[in-house]
Write a protein that holds these residues in place. Structure first.
Motif, PDB file in Angstrom:
ATOM      1  N   ASN A  79       0.778  -1.234   0.000  1.00 57.56           N
ATOM      2  CA  ASN A  79       0.000   0.000   0.000  1.00 57.56           C
ATOM      3  C   ASN A  79       0.814   1.291   0.000  1.00 57.56           C
ATOM      4  O   ASN A  79       0.242   2.381   0.061  1.00 57.56           O
ATOM      5  N   SER A  80       2.143   1.180  -0.029  1.00 58.55           N
ATOM      6  CA  SER A  80       2.972   2.385  -0.045  1.00 58.55           C
ATOM      7  C   SER A  80       4.336   2.080  -0.647  1.00 58.55           C
ATOM      8  O   SER A  80       4.734   0.922  -0.770  1.00 58.55           O
ATOM      9  N   GLN A  81       5.048   3.153  -0.996  1.00 56.91           N
ATOM     10  CA  GLN A  81       6.349   2.995  -1.644  1.00 56.91           C
ATOM     11  C   GLN A  81       7.253   4.161  -1.245  1.00 56.91           C
ATOM     12  O   GLN A  81       6.842   5.322  -1.281  1.00 56.91           O
ATOM     13  N   LEU A  82       8.507   3.844  -0.879  1.00 57.41           N
ATOM     14  CA  LEU A  82       9.507   4.833  -0.482  1.00 57.41           C
ATOM     15  C   LEU A  82      10.480   5.063  -1.631  1.00 57.41           C
ATOM     16  O   LEU A  82      11.090   4.115  -2.129  1.00 57.41           O
ATOM     17  N   VAL A  83      10.615   6.327  -2.054  1.00 59.31           N
ATOM     18  CA  VAL A  83      11.419   6.671  -3.227  1.00 59.31           C
ATOM     19  C   VAL A  83      12.299   7.872  -2.904  1.00 59.31           C
ATOM     20  O   VAL A  83      11.854   8.827  -2.265  1.00 59.31           O
ATOM     21  N   LEU A  84      13.555   7.837  -3.375  1.00 55.25           N
ATOM     22  CA  LEU A  84      14.467   8.972  -3.273  1.00 55.25           C
ATOM     23  C   LEU A  84      14.497   9.714  -4.590  1.00 55.25           C
ATOM     24  O   LEU A  84      14.351   9.104  -5.654  1.00 55.25           O
TER      25      LEU A  84
END
Length: 134
Positions: A27-32
């Motif tokens: 349900n979520s995604q961490l991106v730089l």
């Protein structure tokens, strides 16, 4: 592994890629992200919610036509359907981390430059595979 633990400030400041997906959950995604001076993400509208945190640099964000100055320490919440952009108006790279809810990109995606991201735009849509799918 269940979950993801990282020194997000250090990872964000060290990132030189335009986009780097660190972790994708259901349900979520961490991106730089890293924007060069004068570079912008580009005006876009998502059918998801997005949280953006500025860890270095300065610039402006535009949400539905309203401009806001931003710099280190600022956060931006972009609700679904909001036209938005982030623009580096400073003299140093703007360092960003963002959380998409639900995920937006294919897990593990790295776009070294914005040109790479634009070229891959048609194919870089979350495909349901998470970081822990293995």
């Amino acid at each position: 592994m269940k979950g993801y633990v990282v020194n997000i400030e250090a990872e964000t400041l060290e990132n030189a890629n335009f986009r780097k997906v660190l972790y994708t959950a259901k349900n979520s995604q961490l991106v730089l992200m890293s924007l060069a001076p004068g570079e912008e993400i580009g005006e876009e509208i998502h059918q998801l919610d997005q949280f953006i945190r500025i860890e270095g640099g300065s610039g402006k964000t535009v949400l539905n036509g309203v401009r806001h100055p931003i710099s280190d320490g600022w956060a931006i919440v972009v609700p679904q359907g909001t036209k938005h952009n982030v623009i580096n108006t400073g003299t140093e790279p703007m360092k960003i981390y963002t959380v998409y809810s639900p995920p937006n990109h294919i897990d593990g995606t790295i776009h070294v430059t914005k040109a790479d991201a634009v070229e891959d735009e048609e194919h870089d849509h979350f495909d349901g595979v998470t970081s822990e799918a293995v």
